[in-house]
Design a protein around this motif. Structure first.
Motif, PDB file in Angstrom:
ATOM      1  N   PHE A 186      63.289 -15.358  28.124  1.00  0.00           N
ATOM      2  CA  PHE A 186      61.849 -15.434  27.883  1.00  0.00           C
ATOM      3  C   PHE A 186      61.522 -14.878  26.506  1.00  0.00           C
ATOM      4  N   ALA A 187      60.785 -15.658  25.709  1.00  0.00           N
ATOM      5  CA  ALA A 187      60.359 -15.227  24.381  1.00  0.00           C
ATOM      6  C   ALA A 187      58.874 -14.929  24.437  1.00  0.00           C
ATOM      7  N   PRO A 188      58.471 -13.640  24.483  1.00  0.00           N
ATOM      8  CA  PRO A 188      57.054 -13.304  24.664  1.00  0.00           C
ATOM      9  C   PRO A 188      56.220 -13.641  23.433  1.00  0.00           C
ATOM     10  N   GLY A 189      54.974 -14.003  23.689  1.00  0.00           N
ATOM     11  CA  GLY A 189      54.021 -14.281  22.619  1.00  0.00           C
ATOM     12  C   GLY A 189      52.784 -13.419  22.790  1.00  0.00           C
ATOM     13  N   GLU A 190      51.631 -14.063  23.026  1.00  0.00           N
ATOM     14  CA  GLU A 190      50.369 -13.320  23.093  1.00  0.00           C
ATOM     15  C   GLU A 190      50.098 -12.759  24.488  1.00  0.00           C
ATOM     16  N   VAL A 191      49.276 -11.704  24.533  1.00  0.00           N
ATOM     17  CA  VAL A 191      48.784 -11.175  25.800  1.00  0.00           C
ATOM     18  C   VAL A 191      47.708 -12.130  26.317  1.00  0.00           C
ATOM     19  N   VAL A 192      47.918 -12.643  27.517  1.00  0.00           N
ATOM     20  CA  VAL A 192      46.964 -13.559  28.128  1.00  0.00           C
ATOM     21  C   VAL A 192      45.953 -12.800  28.964  1.00  0.00           C
ATOM     22  N   TYR A 193      46.413 -11.739  29.609  1.00  0.00           N
ATOM     23  CA  TYR A 193      45.539 -10.983  30.502  1.00  0.00           C
ATOM     24  C   TYR A 193      46.086  -9.568  30.611  1.00  0.00           C
ATOM     25  N   ARG A 194      45.190  -8.611  30.599  1.00  0.00           N
ATOM     26  CA  ARG A 194      45.591  -7.206  30.721  1.00  0.00           C
ATOM     27  C   ARG A 194      44.572  -6.495  31.595  1.00  0.00           C
ATOM     28  N   SER A 195      45.045  -5.752  32.579  1.00  0.00           N
ATOM     29  CA  SER A 195      44.154  -4.953  33.415  1.00  0.00           C
ATOM     30  C   SER A 195      44.936  -3.739  33.893  1.00  0.00           C
ATOM     31  N   ARG A 196      44.275  -2.914  34.684  1.00  0.00           N
ATOM     32  CA  ARG A 196      44.975  -1.731  35.212  1.00  0.00           C
ATOM     33  C   ARG A 196      46.023  -2.118  36.246  1.00  0.00           C
ATOM     34  N   THR A 197      45.955  -3.366  36.742  1.00  0.00           N
ATOM     35  CA  THR A 197      46.891  -3.782  37.779  1.00  0.00           C
ATOM     36  C   THR A 197      48.063  -4.581  37.256  1.00  0.00           C
ATOM     37  N   SER A 198      47.892  -5.277  36.139  1.00  0.00           N
ATOM     38  CA  SER A 198      48.963  -6.154  35.689  1.00  0.00           C
ATOM     39  C   SER A 198      48.812  -6.515  34.220  1.00  0.00           C
ATOM     40  N   LEU A 199      49.915  -7.017  33.676  1.00  0.00           N
ATOM     41  CA  LEU A 199      49.946  -7.571  32.331  1.00  0.00           C
ATOM     42  C   LEU A 199      50.517  -8.971  32.439  1.00  0.00           C
ATOM     43  N   VAL A 200      49.838  -9.945  31.834  1.00  0.00           N
ATOM     44  CA  VAL A 200      50.334 -11.318  31.804  1.00  0.00           C
ATOM     45  C   VAL A 200      50.514 -11.709  30.344  1.00  0.00           C
ATOM     46  N   VAL A 201      51.742 -12.104  30.009  1.00  0.00           N
ATOM     47  CA  VAL A 201      52.081 -12.442  28.625  1.00  0.00           C
ATOM     48  C   VAL A 201      52.552 -13.889  28.582  1.00  0.00           C
ATOM     49  N   GLY A 202      51.994 -14.645  27.644  1.00  0.00           N
ATOM     50  CA  GLY A 202      52.439 -16.004  27.440  1.00  0.00           C
ATOM     51  C   GLY A 202      53.630 -16.050  26.507  1.00  0.00           C
ATOM     52  N   GLY A 203      54.446 -17.080  26.651  1.00  0.00           N
ATOM     53  CA  GLY A 203      55.609 -17.232  25.787  1.00  0.00           C
ATOM     54  C   GLY A 203      56.322 -18.531  26.113  1.00  0.00           C
ATOM     55  N   THR A 204      57.581 -18.554  25.832  1.00  0.00           N
ATOM     56  CA  THR A 204      58.380 -19.754  26.116  1.00  0.00           C
ATOM     57  C   THR A 204      59.696 -19.355  26.776  1.00  0.00           C
ATOM     58  N   LEU A 205      60.261 -20.303  27.493  1.00  0.00           N
ATOM     59  CA  LEU A 205      61.569 -20.148  28.115  1.00  0.00           C
ATOM     60  C   LEU A 205      62.309 -21.466  27.920  1.00  0.00           C
ATOM     61  N   ASP A 206      63.323 -21.431  27.077  1.00  0.00           N
ATOM     62  CA  ASP A 206      64.081 -22.648  26.772  1.00  0.00           C
ATOM     63  C   ASP A 206      63.162 -23.781  26.305  1.00  0.00           C
ATOM     64  N   GLY A 207      62.193 -23.410  25.485  1.00  0.00           N
ATOM     65  CA  GLY A 207      61.283 -24.391  24.918  1.00  0.00           C
ATOM     66  C   GLY A 207      60.138 -24.812  25.811  1.00  0.00           C
TER      67      GLY A 207
END
Length: 297
Positions: free
Chosen positions: A27-48
């Motif tokens: 997984f190649a992380p990019g931008e933060v899509v969502y952040r809260s006290r419960t979770s972090l969701v990061v967008g990126g790519t996996l094998d393109g």
């Protein structure tokens, strides 16, 4: 989900992303899509391929475990509704890496402030209908304890004796929880992708009384013209009261209690106005509980 403009990760973010990389090294992380006290969701790519890594904070691991368990069910018995593909997951680290869908959520707000098209609403209701006929085999712990929840609400002093007795009777007539439900069917958890409605965020899935997802949609779409009437048609089309109005009213009562309690913390004008409408919905539901029991004899 709304993409944040800042790309920089906080130290806490970097720790969570590190857990995702341990689970899914490609997984190649990019931008933060969502952040809260419960979770972090990061967008990126996996094998393109576009991907999302969802990592729960330590205090919220239980929700991640349920979502991973749900994807295990999807692998064992393919669900009747479109869902994102899972690429990797790890319960110990509370990490789930999945497909990032091309599309947009039906409505970003919990209570939609913009119109929801009849086509979109029909698509969501059709997904709920298909999901209710799905029969996976989750463990016993997936069944929701409705009596325990009602007891907890009663302790807050919101039921008079008649209302309480009526709800217990409806619960008895409804039978045990038996319908697999999404559990948090806000329109922000429905993505319009490639001409279909895809359900995301399965952290609240469980075996519920019938009509849980319909009750939540009814509560949240009160400002959408015609939505509640359309949802009630879907309830009425169930085979009988035990699968329709009775459990619908039990679910709606519990959801309205939770939502009204949450709105007491808000002081802005929009929330105050919504709280008034939720109070009206509570009184309407209370009246309909009495009517339902009278009809049932």
């Amino acid at each position: 989900m709304k993409t944040e403009s800042e790309a920089a990760l906080t130290p806490a973010d970097r720790h969570l992303v590190g857990l995702a990389l341990e689970v899914c090294p490609g997984f190649a992380p990019g931008e933060v899509v969502y952040r809260s006290r419960t979770s972090l969701v990061v967008g990126g790519t996996l094998d393109g391929v576009e991907a999302l890594a969802k990592v729960r904070t330590p205090d919220w691991r239980r929700q991640c475990l349920r979502e991973i368990d749900t994807y295990d069910l999807f692998d064992a018995v393919p669900p009747p509704v479109p869902v994102p593909r899972r690429f990797a997951s790890d319960k110990e680290r509370a990490v789930l890496v999945m497909e990032r869908l091309a599309g947009e959520v039906l409505a970003p707000d919990r209570f939609p402030v913009t119109p929801v098209s009849p086509k979109d609403l029909a698509g969501v209701l059709a997904a709920v209908e298909r999901l209710r006929h799905w029969r996976p085999a989750p463990a016993e712990g997936w069944s929701v304890d409705y009596r325990g929840m009602l007891d907890g609400v009663r302790a807050q002093g919101v039921f008079d004796d008649e209302h309480w007795t009526s709800l217990l009777r409806l619960l008895e007539l409804s039978g045990p929880p038996r319908e697999f439900g999404h559990g948090d069917l806000v329109l922000a958890n429905v993505v319009r992708s490639r001409g279909r409605e895809v359900l995301i965020d399965w952290a609240s899935s469980a075996l519920y009384l019938p009509c849980l997802d319909l009750a939540q949609l009814w509560m949240l779409l009160g400002d959408v013209p015609g939505a509640r009437a359309r949802i009630e048609v879907a309830v009425a089309e169930r085979a009988d009261e035990r699968d329709g109005m009775m459990p619908f009213l039990v679910n709606l009562t519990l959801l309205l209690y939770r939502e009204r309690r949450a709105h007491r913390r808000f002081t802005d004008d929009a929330s105050r106005a919504r709280a008034v409408r939720l109070d009206a919905a509570w009184e309407l539901t209370r009246h309909r509980v009495r009517q339902c029991l009278a009809t049932a004899g």
